[in-house]
Each structure stands twice: as C-alpha cells, then as structure tokens.
Design a protein around this motif. Structure first.
Motif, PDB file in Angstrom:
ATOM      1  N   LYS A 179       0.822  -1.206   0.000  1.00  0.00           N
ATOM      2  CA  LYS A 179       0.000   0.000   0.000  1.00  0.00           C
ATOM      3  C   LYS A 179       0.858   1.260   0.000  1.00  0.00           C
ATOM      4  CE  LYS A 179      -3.156   1.136   2.964  1.00  0.00           C
ATOM      5  NZ  LYS A 179      -4.080   1.111   4.105  1.00  0.00           N
ATOM      6  N   GLN A 180       1.918   1.209   0.835  1.00  0.00           N
ATOM      7  CA  GLN A 180       2.773   2.389   0.943  1.00  0.00           C
ATOM      8  C   GLN A 180       3.657   2.593  -0.261  1.00  0.00           C
ATOM      9  OE1 GLN A 180       5.079   2.546   4.456  1.00  0.00           O
ATOM     10  NE2 GLN A 180       3.339   3.246   5.693  1.00  0.00           N
ATOM     11  N   ASN A 181       4.204   1.496  -0.756  1.00  0.00           N
ATOM     12  CA  ASN A 181       5.206   1.631  -1.815  1.00  0.00           C
ATOM     13  C   ASN A 181       4.648   1.544  -3.224  1.00  0.00           C
ATOM     14  OD1 ASN A 181       7.846   1.796  -0.247  1.00  0.00           O
ATOM     15  ND2 ASN A 181       6.780   0.067   0.687  1.00  0.00           N
ATOM     16  N   LYS A 185      -3.877  -3.097  -6.004  1.00  0.00           N
ATOM     17  CA  LYS A 185      -5.053  -3.412  -5.175  1.00  0.00           C
ATOM     18  C   LYS A 185      -4.737  -4.611  -4.281  1.00  0.00           C
ATOM     19  CE  LYS A 185      -8.468  -1.830  -8.422  1.00  0.00           C
ATOM     20  NZ  LYS A 185      -7.539  -1.912  -9.587  1.00  0.00           N
ATOM     21  N   VAL A 186      -4.896  -4.364  -2.979  1.00  0.00           N
ATOM     22  CA  VAL A 186      -4.575  -5.383  -1.993  1.00  0.00           C
ATOM     23  C   VAL A 186      -5.831  -5.712  -1.201  1.00  0.00           C
ATOM     24  CG1 VAL A 186      -3.104  -5.945  -0.030  1.00  0.00           C
ATOM     25  CG2 VAL A 186      -2.363  -4.246  -1.691  1.00  0.00           C
ATOM     26  N   ASP A 209      -4.466  -7.226  -7.122  1.00  0.00           N
ATOM     27  CA  ASP A 209      -3.066  -7.507  -7.424  1.00  0.00           C
ATOM     28  C   ASP A 209      -2.462  -8.402  -6.352  1.00  0.00           C
ATOM     29  OD1 ASP A 209      -2.682  -5.783  -9.790  1.00  0.00           O
ATOM     30  OD2 ASP A 209      -3.267  -4.210  -8.370  1.00  0.00           O
ATOM     31  N   TYR A 210      -2.956  -8.221  -5.134  1.00  0.00           N
ATOM     32  CA  TYR A 210      -2.495  -9.053  -4.025  1.00  0.00           C
ATOM     33  C   TYR A 210      -3.699  -9.595  -3.272  1.00  0.00           C
ATOM     34  CZ  TYR A 210       2.403  -7.525  -4.127  1.00  0.00           C
ATOM     35  OH  TYR A 210       3.703  -7.294  -4.469  1.00  0.00           O
ATOM     36  N   LEU A 211      -3.803 -10.898  -3.203  1.00  0.00           N
ATOM     37  CA  LEU A 211      -4.835 -11.478  -2.350  1.00  0.00           C
ATOM     38  C   LEU A 211      -4.150 -12.141  -1.153  1.00  0.00           C
ATOM     39  CD1 LEU A 211      -7.686 -12.398  -1.569  1.00  0.00           C
ATOM     40  CD2 LEU A 211      -7.409 -14.360  -3.076  1.00  0.00           C
ATOM     41  N   LEU A 212      -4.491 -11.648   0.027  1.00  0.00           N
ATOM     42  CA  LEU A 212      -3.895 -12.175   1.256  1.00  0.00           C
ATOM     43  C   LEU A 212      -4.968 -13.003   1.965  1.00  0.00           C
ATOM     44  CD1 LEU A 212      -2.378  -8.730   2.340  1.00  0.00           C
ATOM     45  CD2 LEU A 212      -1.271 -10.516   0.960  1.00  0.00           C
ATOM     46  N   ALA A 235      -7.454 -17.929 -11.638  1.00  0.00           N
ATOM     47  CA  ALA A 235      -7.569 -16.695 -12.413  1.00  0.00           C
ATOM     48  C   ALA A 235      -6.446 -15.740 -12.018  1.00  0.00           C
ATOM     49  CB  ALA A 235      -8.927 -16.050 -12.162  1.00  0.00           C
ATOM     50  N   LEU A 236      -6.213 -15.582 -10.722  1.00  0.00           N
ATOM     51  CA  LEU A 236      -5.181 -14.641 -10.267  1.00  0.00           C
ATOM     52  C   LEU A 236      -3.777 -15.121 -10.637  1.00  0.00           C
ATOM     53  CD1 LEU A 236      -6.581 -13.571  -6.770  1.00  0.00           C
ATOM     54  CD2 LEU A 236      -6.404 -12.159  -8.814  1.00  0.00           C
ATOM     55  N   LEU A 237      -3.547 -16.406 -10.414  1.00  0.00           N
ATOM     56  CA  LEU A 237      -2.215 -16.935 -10.733  1.00  0.00           C
ATOM     57  C   LEU A 237      -1.902 -16.783 -12.218  1.00  0.00           C
ATOM     58  CD1 LEU A 237      -1.535 -20.231  -8.736  1.00  0.00           C
ATOM     59  CD2 LEU A 237      -0.400 -18.014  -8.529  1.00  0.00           C
TER      60      LEU A 237
END
Ligand code: ADP
Ligand code: MG
Length: 445
Positions: free
Chosen positions: A164-166, A171-172, A204-207, A230-232
């Motif tokens: 988020k910062q960098n 999208k996280v 972009d990032y799924l945690l 789909a994401l991979l």
C-alpha cells in the motif's frame, strides 16, 4: 463498531428499558423490536436503525415521542448520547474511515517494522518482504504456516501495508476464511456472484488468512480454486497462511494443495528466549515504557523465561503487567510482575523448600536458622519459629509430625499449637499480616 456488537448493544438497551420499567413489554415489542441497528456514526452522532417494513416515519415518530425514556438508556449502553434515525434503506454508506478499513482490512499496527525477527521466523519474514517488494515470481503463492499466535497474520498484514505504501496503485485485499465464506454465501443468496468474482479477480495481491478453515466446504473450495487460478494466471500475487503445511491440511482437494506447492512454503516456529525478550522489549518501547531501567528489564526477562512460544500469550502477560503498573502508578519490576502474573509462576513454587522458608524467616528477624531448630524458648527465637512453622504448613502443606522433625524433633502437638497461634493472631494483627506477606514474597523470589 461491528454489526454484531451493535446488535448486542441494542438488545442490551432494550433489556435495560424493560428492566427499569421505562417502557412496557408491549411498547418495546411493537415500537422497538422491529428495528435493527445498522450503523453508529461517530461523525454525525447518530445511531441508524432500519425498520423491516416500509414505514420508517411511524417508527421515527415513536422514537421521538419516547426519546426521553430512551435517551438515558442510549447513554448507559453506548457511553455517549446519540440521536436516532430510522430508515428503510439498509444500504447506508459507511463512514469514510470505516471505508478505508473495509477496503483492504489491514491492521496498521502489523508492519514489518513492528515485526521482531529471530531464527524462528527469519525465513518467513524474508520471503514475505520479497513478495511485498514483488521482485520474485517464484514466491507465488507464498504459503506461511505455523502454530497459533506465532505471527502469521502479522506478516500477512505487513505485506499488505508495505504494498500500500510503496505501490499505492496496487489493489490489496486481506481476507480470512470466515469472511470469504460469508461473502460468497451472501453473494449466492442475493445472486451477486458476478460482483463477488469481479471483486476478487481485480486484485493484485490477495492475502488469504487461515485457509485451513475452507477444508470440506465444497462450493467454497470450488470458488477459491477458480479465483486462485484466475489470479495466478494473470500473474497476481497470492499469499496464504495456515496452521499446517499445505500437504497436511485434511480434507482439502489435491488440486488445491498441489497449487499451494507451486510457490514456496515457509514455516514460523515458536520463538526462543532471546526473541521472546526482544519482542517484549519492542512492545515495551511502543508503550513508552523505560527499557533503560534495569529493574524493568529484569521483569521482562522474567516474563520471557516463564512463557512458552505463543506470542499472543506473551503479549497478554506483558499487557497485564503494564496495565497494573499504570493503574498503581508503579514502575514495572520483578515483584510487581510476580504479583500480577502469579498464575504464570505457579510451577516455580515447587522449588520452595522448608530450608528456604526457614532461612527467609531467620534472616528477616536477624537470627540463625540453627536457633530456630534448637530448644531455645526466648520470644526472640520462639516467635520467628512459630512463623516459620506457619509458613511451612501453609506453603508446603507438610503434616505436623513432619514439621516437628524439621524443628529438632519437636512434638507434633507443639507444632500444631504454634501454627494455630499464628492463624489466630494474623486475623487481628495487620503488622503480622504484613510481616508474613513480606517474607512470603522473599521466599518466592
Ligand atoms: P497467528 O496469525 O500466527 O496466530 P498473529 O500474527 O495474530 O499470530 O500474532 C499474534 C500476536 O503476536 C500479534 O499481536 C502479533 O503482532 C504478535 N507477534 C507475532 N510475532 C511477532 C513478532 N515476530 N514480532 C512482534 N510481534 C509479533
Ligand atoms: Mg492468524
């Protein structure tokens, strides 16, 4: 405030109104029970209630006419006054600050900076940072596993904060199994599967935290699998945590676990002493505790020595000590820590021996242990002897004959008499009570 908590407060409020006879049963069930709290807005000072039919005006009027009755109840439950607005529109937008939390669900306190590294988590931490920086495609998915309270969720949030910062455009989203299941069920119920799919596939990032809880839920597994693929395929980053190595999670289909293995699996182990101490020190610093104070450091060492690897428990122990020191306005030191965490130190009591008790009593009164064991009857010796007998009985639960042996073979009735004398005296003498407590503390040191 979460919906569930809000609902509990509202129920409590209605219960109070009833208990205090401010409104009767019928009034409550007709005018207030049909309302559901949906939002508490700090900014507007308003509590929004939703009514189940299309007549908010009716209920709003009731709220207004009974406002005097419910005003106090609102204050009692929420700790502050709120006006009440009834609406039939449940889709009220959350406040902005809420929105931000909702959007990515990241806890701002869980960062890489606040994560203490040690041999137990070095690798997991390095892999997480690599993923956050996005320089290695090999680490996809990143799978972090380990026992409860060891920092998996913390690391996951740290990745999110870092991105988020960098890379603010990325999208996280942080999600745990429970939320994922609830959202998907709700999407199916309201025929909004497409929105659900879109939301997850835009990332972009799924945690994804605690993925083990997905196991056995077929329709969830299917959706997870699809999202996953789909994401991979789109080259987006996935991070999972679990309590077990991916291949050891029971009940998860092979096609899912095999995909976990495409990337990298890293474990977190319980921290050893040095890391536990470093975590405590870090926690202390964050709470403005003076860690250059030697006595405070001794206390932290004591906590680190006496806790196992679970960091959540380690933090809990520290918070209790900190809370107590703030309330009592005392510095954090060993004796305060022992007082507050007595349950943690219980096993240590096993190390207390009759010898130790006798020594502590003798040194308190400035006499010799040998005098206490001898037949000397002067009060200067007899009184400490009685106290030592009392303490041995209380702390070690030895029998009277056993104690007799410890004091030069005295008769057990003499011992019993001494014990009872102190038991009586302690009830009326504050001084003796204090003396005994002071000696007890020395014994437990
Ligand atoms: P898990 O998800 O593995 O059950 P959490 O990530 O929730 O564990 O961690 C439990 C608590 O311990 C959190 O408050 C977290 O901030 C803290 N914690 C865990 N590991 C560390 C660490 N290495 N440094 C600092 N705090 C930590
Ligand atoms: Mg967790």
């Amino acid at each position: 405030m979460k919906q569930k908590e809000l609902k509990e407060k509202w129920d409590e409020l209605l219960e109070n109104l009833y208990q205090e006879n401010r409104l009767d049963d019928i009034q409550i069930s007709t005018f207030f029970k049909p309302l559901l709290p949906i939002r508490l807005s700090e900014k507007e000072g308003k509590l929004y209630l939703k009514c189940s039919n299309n007549n908010p005006t009716f209920y709003q009027n009731k709220v207004v006419s009974y406002y005097n009755e419910i005003k106090d109840a609102v204050f009692a439950v929420f700790g502050k006054e709120y006006t009440i607005e009834v609406t039939d529109d449940g889709e009220i937008e959350e406040e902005e600050s809420d929105n931000q939390i909702r959007e990515d669900r990241l806890n701002p306190e869980y960062t890489f900076e606040s994560f203490v590294k040690g041999p137990n988590n070095n690798f997991a931490c390095a892999a997480s940072l690599a993923v956050a920086e996005g320089y290695s495609k090999k680490y996809n998915p990143l799978f972090i596993y380990g026992g409860p309270g060891l920092g998996k969720t913390h690391l996951m949030h740290a990745i999110g904060q870092y991105v988020k910062q960098n890379k603010p455009k990325k999208k996280v989203l942080y999600v745990n199994s429970e939320t994922f299941v609830n959202e998907l069920s709700e999407a199916i119920r309201t025929s909004k599967q497409q929105q659900f799919k879109d939301k997850y596939r835009r990332l972009d990032y799924l945690l994804f935290d605690d993925v083990q809880f997905i196991a056995g839920k077929k329709f969830i597994e299917e959706e997870l699998f699809n999202t996953f693929d789909a994401l991979l395929n789109a080259g987006k980053q996935l991070v999972f945590t679990s309590d077990q190595h991916p291949t050891k999670i029971d009940n998860l289909p092979e096609r899912i676990t095999s995909r976990f293995a495409w990337g990298i699996s890293v474990d977190i182990q319980p921290p050893e002493y040095e890391t536990r101490l470093a975590i405590l020190k870090n926690k202390a610093l964050l709470n403005n505790v003076d860690v250059s104070n030697e006595k405070t450091m001794e206390a932290l060492e004591l906590i680190a020595q006496n806790t196992e690897g679970n960091i959540r428990e380690l933090e809990g122990a520290f918070s209790r000590v900190l809370g107590f020191s703030l309330i009592m306005n005392q510095e954090i030191n060993v004796s305060l820590t022992k007082k507050v965490l007595s349950d943690l130190f219980k096993p240590k009591n096993e190390k207390i021996s009759a010898e130790k008790i006798k020594k502590s009593v003798a040194s308190y009164f400035g006499i010799k242990v040998a005098d206490m064991e001898s037949s000397v009857r002067s009060r200067k010796v007899a009184y400490p002897r009685q106290i030592a007998i009392y303490l041995i009985r209380e702390m070690l639960e030895s029998s009277f004959p056993q104690i007799g042996e410890m004091f030069g073979g005295r008769d057990h009735t003499t011992i019993m008499h001494s014990y009872e004398k102190i038991c009586e005296e302690i009830k009326s003498s504050k001084e003796l009570y204090n003396t005994i407590n002071t000696i007890k503390e020395k014994i437990s040191e």
